[in-house]
Design a protein around this motif. Sequence first.
Motif, PDB file in Angstrom:
ATOM      1  N   UNK A 144      13.245  85.981  34.356  1.00  0.00           N
ATOM      2  CA  UNK A 144      13.341  86.269  35.544  1.00  0.00           C
ATOM      3  C   UNK A 144      14.665  85.591  36.249  1.00  0.00           C
ATOM      4  N   UNK A 145      15.116  85.705  37.611  1.00  0.00           N
ATOM      5  CA  UNK A 145      16.330  85.182  37.796  1.00  0.00           C
ATOM      6  C   UNK A 145      16.376  83.693  37.423  1.00  0.00           C
ATOM      7  N   UNK A 146      17.757  83.374  37.197  1.00  0.00           N
ATOM      8  CA  UNK A 146      18.776  83.783  37.372  1.00  0.00           C
ATOM      9  C   UNK A 146      19.258  84.420  35.561  1.00  0.00           C
ATOM     10  N   UNK A 147      18.344  84.599  34.779  1.00  0.00           N
ATOM     11  CA  UNK A 147      18.925  84.729  33.372  1.00  0.00           C
ATOM     12  C   UNK A 147      19.692  86.241  33.234  1.00  0.00           C
ATOM     13  N   UNK A 148      19.348  87.237  34.133  1.00  0.00           N
ATOM     14  CA  UNK A 148      20.165  88.487  34.225  1.00  0.00           C
ATOM     15  C   UNK A 148      21.477  88.230  34.593  1.00  0.00           C
ATOM     16  N   UNK A 149      21.653  87.090  35.389  1.00  0.00           N
ATOM     17  CA  UNK A 149      22.711  86.949  36.053  1.00  0.00           C
ATOM     18  C   UNK A 149      23.750  86.085  35.126  1.00  0.00           C
ATOM     19  N   UNK A 150      23.203  85.060  34.224  1.00  0.00           N
ATOM     20  CA  UNK A 150      23.486  84.499  33.300  1.00  0.00           C
ATOM     21  C   UNK A 150      24.073  85.268  32.171  1.00  0.00           C
ATOM     22  N   UNK A 151      23.332  86.359  31.806  1.00  0.00           N
ATOM     23  CA  UNK A 151      23.852  87.405  30.824  1.00  0.00           C
ATOM     24  C   UNK A 151      25.074  87.947  31.197  1.00  0.00           C
ATOM     25  N   UNK A 152      25.053  88.581  32.597  1.00  0.00           N
ATOM     26  CA  UNK A 152      26.401  89.307  32.893  1.00  0.00           C
ATOM     27  C   UNK A 152      27.473  88.169  32.755  1.00  0.00           C
ATOM     28  N   UNK A 153      27.159  86.991  33.354  1.00  0.00           N
ATOM     29  CA  UNK A 153      28.444  86.156  33.262  1.00  0.00           C
ATOM     30  C   UNK A 153      28.764  85.905  31.785  1.00  0.00           C
ATOM     31  N   UNK A 154      28.009  86.127  31.108  1.00  0.00           N
ATOM     32  CA  UNK A 154      28.386  85.520  29.544  1.00  0.00           C
ATOM     33  C   UNK A 154      28.993  86.843  29.027  1.00  0.00           C
ATOM     34  N   UNK A 155      28.614  88.034  29.324  1.00  0.00           N
ATOM     35  CA  UNK A 155      29.597  89.233  29.090  1.00  0.00           C
ATOM     36  C   UNK A 155      30.763  89.036  29.642  1.00  0.00           C
ATOM     37  N   UNK A 156      31.114  88.722  30.900  1.00  0.00           N
ATOM     38  CA  UNK A 156      32.425  88.731  31.629  1.00  0.00           C
ATOM     39  C   UNK A 156      33.149  87.619  30.789  1.00  0.00           C
ATOM     40  N   UNK A 157      32.655  86.471  30.355  1.00  0.00           N
ATOM     41  CA  UNK A 157      33.199  85.436  29.807  1.00  0.00           C
ATOM     42  C   UNK A 157      33.710  85.992  28.284  1.00  0.00           C
ATOM     43  N   UNK A 158      32.874  86.676  27.539  1.00  0.00           N
ATOM     44  CA  UNK A 158      33.070  87.156  26.346  1.00  0.00           C
ATOM     45  C   UNK A 158      34.395  88.161  26.541  1.00  0.00           C
TER      46      UNK A 158
END
Length: 319
Positions: A144-158
Amino acid sequence: MPNAKNTQGNLFSLCGHPIFHSIRNLFVKTSQGLPINIKSTLITVAALLSSGCTQIGVQLANLPSHLDAHERHREIAYGKHPQQKLDIYVPSDKRDRPRPVLVFFYGGRWSDGSKAMYPFVAKPFVDQGYIVVIPDYRKYPEVIFPAFVEDGTLAVAWTLDNIASYFGDPNQLVIMGHSAGAHIGALLSADERYLAQHGHSTEQIKAFAGLSGPYDFIPEEEDLKNIFGPPERYPQMTITTFIEGHEPPMLLLWGAQDNLVGQRNISLLFEKIQQQGGQVETIIYPSMGHVEMVSNLIWFIPDKAPVTRDITDFFARQL
């Protein structure tokens, strides 16, 4: 946002996805009044898309990406979870100079979709010289939220940390998203806490373009209440909560025929950004619906709105 079942990233479970129902219907409409040979071809394709084998629609939409000379790097892990992987699309003439980078987040009600469906989104931007990154992310009901936003952030950081190895310029990074993906991209662009956890800043995002994004809404359906609730948590998923005026410039695109995400979402975000002195533009396409905002990028779909041109023009002004 399309009310579709969770696909867990499996291409063969994408039968019935709203994007390809839209394509099927468009084939039928387009065939009206055409010569019989062309009409028959379009009706045949529509029948294939109606047969339950949406994989055919996926393959057809993404055919040019398999035929051109651009590079595609698949299934690159940006985290430890199986869904934390991304694909990178690189122009064939990449070595002449570092290229601007576009990260695209697909939609699907935070519960549906796969990066395997969206090479057709990458192609027009790769053709314009962008390196395009398309991540998968965890979805409801697994998270649930915010896990998918955290994943999106991790992808941007990568991407910021690693894209130079693929001839990308991390100093020219922009974000684009559709529907739930626009929500993810807008929130990590506005709420500084997400990127800060990875040693990065929202200042490294040069611009954001959102297609039909649900930026400011109150969950009413039970699954959305489960994803974002309880109600006292709703402000944490609302983009307008975090607007202070120094966010990346935002382009908010919406179709007037959208019956899933209301115009209030772009109106409220536009007003808040203007009040805070930030940079924001909106474009409303009269003849576009929710799914058409992204399916319009498919190569064989008749161009109902200049979505790609409007986005690339906006990005060019920011870069």
